[in-house]
Design a protein around this motif. Structure first.
Motif, PDB file in Angstrom:
ATOM      1  N   VAL A  40       3.255   5.505   2.915  1.00  0.00           N
ATOM      2  CA  VAL A  40       4.461   4.796   2.504  1.00  0.00           C
ATOM      3  C   VAL A  40       4.028   3.637   1.624  1.00  0.00           C
ATOM      4  N   CYS A  42       4.789   0.263  -1.054  1.00  0.00           N
ATOM      5  CA  CYS A  42       5.714  -0.834  -1.335  1.00  0.00           C
ATOM      6  C   CYS A  42       5.008  -1.861  -2.202  1.00  0.00           C
ATOM      7  N   ARG A  71      -0.106   0.453   0.233  1.00  0.00           N
ATOM      8  CA  ARG A  71       0.164   1.787   0.771  1.00  0.00           C
ATOM      9  C   ARG A  71      -0.305   1.835   2.215  1.00  0.00           C
ATOM     10  N   ARG A 164       7.897   3.584   7.566  1.00  0.00           N
ATOM     11  CA  ARG A 164       8.975   3.340   6.604  1.00  0.00           C
ATOM     12  C   ARG A 164      10.073   2.468   7.216  1.00  0.00           C
ATOM     13  N   GLN A 168      11.423  -1.181   5.996  1.00  0.00           N
ATOM     14  CA  GLN A 168      12.828  -1.343   5.632  1.00  0.00           C
ATOM     15  C   GLN A 168      13.511  -2.434   6.442  1.00  0.00           C
ATOM     16  N   PRO A 196      10.085  -0.310   1.114  1.00  0.00           N
ATOM     17  CA  PRO A 196       9.296   0.870   0.712  1.00  0.00           C
ATOM     18  C   PRO A 196       9.832   1.526  -0.551  1.00  0.00           C
ATOM     19  N   HIS A 197       8.935   2.238  -1.252  1.00  0.00           N
ATOM     20  CA  HIS A 197       9.284   3.031  -2.428  1.00  0.00           C
ATOM     21  C   HIS A 197       9.159   4.509  -2.084  1.00  0.00           C
ATOM     22  N   ASP A 198       9.923   5.341  -2.763  1.00  0.00           N
ATOM     23  CA  ASP A 198       9.798   6.790  -2.626  1.00  0.00           C
ATOM     24  C   ASP A 198       8.918   7.300  -3.767  1.00  0.00           C
ATOM     25  N   PRO A 200       6.236  10.544  -4.837  1.00  0.00           N
ATOM     26  CA  PRO A 200       5.641  11.837  -4.485  1.00  0.00           C
ATOM     27  C   PRO A 200       4.138  11.691  -4.281  1.00  0.00           C
ATOM     28  N   THR A 204       0.635   9.179  -6.162  1.00  0.00           N
ATOM     29  CA  THR A 204       0.064   8.087  -5.395  1.00  0.00           C
ATOM     30  C   THR A 204      -1.001   7.362  -6.212  1.00  0.00           C
TER      31      THR A 204
END
Length: 245
Positions: A40, A42, A71, A164, A168, A196-198, A200, A204
């Motif tokens: 995860v 951020c 991360r 996550r 949040q 957090p960021h989404d 893929p 990374t």
């Protein structure tokens, strides 16, 4: 791989070559880092607060505020119901000046003189510190870096969904510290996370403390060739199946 690169690779010790080959193969199959494959991410802020005798590294010896990319991950990628060594990768932007980042790779560990060098699997992500495990050169001294969580939650699950939710819910604060061999931890600054960021897995960020280092703050030469080869092979494995532009 070019012939020059191939020749350089064949000069590496057998153990280093085998580790690099394994890292490349695992990263290629996962399309993610060989270790800490899923996590995860951020943004965050790191504030350096010098105290006590100077270290001999300008970044640590002057107050500063730095943007970071963080991360949080599980080392082996085990199912969330099982304890796993947890990773905290931190990229400090412009630590060495414009466009000169510093990467720190920290793993859940103990805090004692010996246990700070050993990974410690956890179910609770905030149950203890995250250490570099291996020694760092800090100015003219040798020591270990660690991030100690400031606990505000009674339990932070160490599975990806739990990490996550923790990010949040509210900022997470860590005290960045350093300790010389056999000595107590000494505070360096404060790291605070954002939401957090989404991202893929294939996008990374490739954190590499051997590549992104400071002149007076970097991993020692101990196991250096093994680490450099494994990091480079993991990056190459992740790129292997990507379409060429």
């Amino acid at each position: 791989m070019t012939s020059h690169t191939s020749q350089a690779a064949t000069k590496l010790p057998v153990g280093v070559r085998l580790a690099a080959r394994a890292a490349r193969g695992i990263a290629r199959r996962r399309r993610a880092p060989a270790l800490h494959p899923f996590g995860v991410s951020c943004n965050g802020v790191l504030e350096i607060h010098p105290a006590g005798l100077p270290w001999g590294e300008p970044w640590l010896d002057a107050p500063g505020v730095y943007q970071v990319r963080l991360r949080w991950s599980r080392a082996a990628g085990l199912p969330g119901r099982l304890p796993d060594a947890l990773g905290l990768a931190v990229r400090v932007y412009d630590a060495g000046g414009p466009d000169r980042p510093l990467d720190l790779l920290l793993t859940s560990s103990g805090s004692g003189p010996r246990t700070r060098h050993l990974p410690r699997p956890r179910l609770d992500a905030l149950a203890g510190p995250y250490s570099t495990l291996l020694a760092y050169r800090i100015g003219d001294r040798e020591g270990t870096l660690a991030a100690h969580p400031v606990v505000t939650s009674p339990f932070a699950p160490g599975d990806l969904a739990g990490l996550r939710r923790t990010l949040q819910a509210a900022p997470v604060t860590f005290h960045l510290c350093a300790a010389q061999a056999g000595q107590a931890w000494r505070a360096l600054g404060t790291l605070t996370t954002g939401p957090p960021h989404d991202i893929p897995p294939e996008e990374t960020v490739s954190y590499d403390p051997c590549l992104n280092r400071l002149p007076h703050l970097h991993p020692t030469a101990r196991l250096g060739r093994l680490r450099e080869a494994a990091y480079a092979a993991s990056r190459a494995g992740r790129r292997a199946d990507r379409p060429r532009s």
